[in-house]
Design a protein around this motif. Structure first.
Motif, PDB file in Angstrom:
ATOM      1  N   GLN A  11       1.227  -0.896   0.038  1.00 11.85           N
ATOM      2  CA  GLN A  11       0.396  -0.008  -0.104  1.00 11.85           C
ATOM      3  C   GLN A  11       1.053   1.372  -0.267  1.00 11.85           C
ATOM      4  O   GLN A  11       2.100   1.640   0.326  1.00 11.85           O
ATOM      5  N   SER A  12       0.376   2.603  -0.421  1.00 11.45           N
ATOM      6  CA  SER A  12       1.500   3.338  -1.293  1.00 11.45           C
ATOM      7  C   SER A  12       0.722   4.689   0.603  1.00 11.45           C
ATOM      8  O   SER A  12       1.295   5.965  -0.018  1.00 11.45           O
ATOM      9  N   SER A  13      -0.189   4.317   1.092  1.00 14.00           N
ATOM     10  CA  SER A  13      -0.330   4.989   2.672  1.00 14.00           C
ATOM     11  C   SER A  13      -0.636   4.890   3.597  1.00 14.00           C
ATOM     12  O   SER A  13      -1.659   3.314   4.027  1.00 14.00           O
ATOM     13  N   HIS A  24      -7.527   3.172  -2.890  1.00 15.20           N
ATOM     14  CA  HIS A  24      -8.077   3.883  -0.714  1.00 15.20           C
ATOM     15  C   HIS A  24      -7.399   2.067  -1.254  1.00 15.20           C
ATOM     16  O   HIS A  24      -5.515   2.534  -0.307  1.00 15.20           O
ATOM     17  N   GLY A  27      -3.871   3.064  -3.926  1.00 16.91           N
ATOM     18  CA  GLY A  27      -3.377   4.596  -4.558  1.00 16.91           C
ATOM     19  C   GLY A  27      -2.751   5.599  -2.994  1.00 16.91           C
ATOM     20  O   GLY A  27      -2.834   5.441  -2.296  1.00 16.91           O
ATOM     21  N   ASN A  28      -4.023   6.733  -3.567  1.00 21.87           N
ATOM     22  CA  ASN A  28      -2.713   7.674  -2.797  1.00 21.87           C
ATOM     23  C   ASN A  28      -4.419   8.262  -1.479  1.00 21.87           C
ATOM     24  O   ASN A  28      -4.378   8.819  -1.528  1.00 21.87           O
ATOM     25  N   ASP A  31      -5.351   8.968   2.374  1.00 22.55           N
ATOM     26  CA  ASP A  31      -4.690  10.922   2.320  1.00 22.55           C
ATOM     27  C   ASP A  31      -5.579  11.339   2.219  1.00 22.55           C
ATOM     28  O   ASP A  31      -5.052  12.556   3.232  1.00 22.55           O
ATOM     29  N   ARG A  32      -6.785  11.321   1.815  1.00 23.18           N
ATOM     30  CA  ARG A  32      -7.884  12.374   1.947  1.00 23.18           C
ATOM     31  C   ARG A  32      -8.817  11.611   3.089  1.00 23.18           C
ATOM     32  O   ARG A  32      -8.993  10.584   3.127  1.00 23.18           O
ATOM     33  N   GLN A  67       0.571   7.889 -12.428  1.00 21.51           N
ATOM     34  CA  GLN A  67       0.515   7.734 -10.605  1.00 21.51           C
ATOM     35  C   GLN A  67      -0.364   7.627  -9.926  1.00 21.51           C
ATOM     36  O   GLN A  67      -1.526   7.265 -10.618  1.00 21.51           O
ATOM     37  N   PRO A  68      -0.238   7.030  -9.483  1.00 23.22           N
ATOM     38  CA  PRO A  68      -1.526   6.260  -8.387  1.00 23.22           C
ATOM     39  C   PRO A  68      -3.024   7.025  -8.359  1.00 23.22           C
ATOM     40  O   PRO A  68      -2.576   8.305  -7.651  1.00 23.22           O
ATOM     41  N   GLU A  69      -3.739   6.828  -8.319  1.00 16.23           N
ATOM     42  CA  GLU A  69      -5.220   6.978  -8.258  1.00 16.23           C
ATOM     43  C   GLU A  69      -5.356   8.251  -6.957  1.00 16.23           C
ATOM     44  O   GLU A  69      -5.045   7.138  -5.683  1.00 16.23           O
ATOM     45  N   ALA A  70      -5.641   9.440  -6.641  1.00 20.07           N
ATOM     46  CA  ALA A  70      -5.769  10.017  -5.765  1.00 20.07           C
ATOM     47  C   ALA A  70      -6.935   9.887  -4.703  1.00 20.07           C
ATOM     48  O   ALA A  70      -7.402  11.117  -4.127  1.00 20.07           O
TER      49      ALA A  70
END
Length: 240
Positions: A11-13, A24, A27-28, A31-32, A67-70
């Motif tokens: 996972q990136s987060s 989720h 991706g990113n 973070d939101r 980029q990974p989706e935010a």
């Protein structure tokens, strides 16, 4: 194209994941802050459970770069459902959704890569299987509106073109049968197979058919699409 049920490692987060979409998990989007669902068009947990495994895998997870989706995929789909149901402009997207240009970019990417049609076909196949039918329809009904020809058009060139039947057989390997209303008919007469399309749209567009906004959107052809384009006057319905 692969579906989002594939497993990926890592996972990136480090933020706790509150949604199980790929944005989720890998991706990113984590973070939101999670958006609070408050509109009738927001997917229920039951609807999301059906939709989630059928979503296409993003290109950045399949080695295509980017980029990974935010932004959360579920939130993006809820935003599109809200836009279609309320007929708003892209720039009028409510503030609790991602920025309108990000939602539009998500929609445009799906549209340009034919993912909308693919996602729709997966949902249709699953719905058919649940009712005990084959995943793919064995027949289709097309109900097109007849338009009177101008007086200067010769009688020999009016009506349906016979070459259409031959073209369907040769190019699509489909048998096309044209059900025409007799010129001698008066009043309402149920024609073979043709009534399937009429019945489908009479039920789908009836105010009493359902109080669900999603049902009204899917059943009635008058609803606007996300690209605000014109809708064909042809009407389709699956048949066994």
């Amino acid at each position: 194209m692969p579906q989002s049920s594939v497993s990926m490692a890592g996972q990136s987060s480090s933020v706790a994941v509150e949604c199980d979409c790929l944005a989720h998990r890998l991706g990113n989007a984590a973070d939101r802050a999670m958006r609070e669902r408050q509109y009738p068009t927001d997917m229920t947990e039951a609807e999301w459970a059906v939709v989630r495994p059928l979503l296409p895998v993003p290109g950045w997870l399949r080695g295509r770069g980017g980029q990974p989706e935010a932004y959360c995929h579920r939130t993006m789909l809820d935003a599109l459902r809200y836009l279609v149901d309320n007929g708003i402009k892209w720039r009028a997207m409510p503030a609790d959704f991602p920025p309108w240009d990000r939602v539009y970019a998500f929609f445009r990417r799906w549209r340009d890569h034919a993912l909308i049609a693919e996602f729709h076909d997966r949902l249709r196949a699953q719905a058919r299987i649940r009712t005990g039918r084959d995943a793919e329809p064995t027949a289709g009904v097309i109900d097109s509106q007849s338009i009177k020809a101008d007086a200067v058009v010769g009688a020999d060139s009016r009506g349906y073109d016979g070459s259409l039947v031959e073209c369907c057989l040769a190019a699509l390997t489909l048998v096309l049968a044209i059900v025409k209303r007799s010129d001698d008919m008066r009043g309402f007469v149920v024609l073979p197979k043709r009534w399937i399309a009429e019945r489908f749209f009479s039920v789908g567009c009836s105010p009493a058919a359902s109080d669900s906004s999603s049902a009204r959107t899917e059943g009635c052809p008058a609803r606007r699409r996300p690209d605000h384009g014109t809708r064909s006057r042809r009407r389709y319905a699956d048949s066994r």
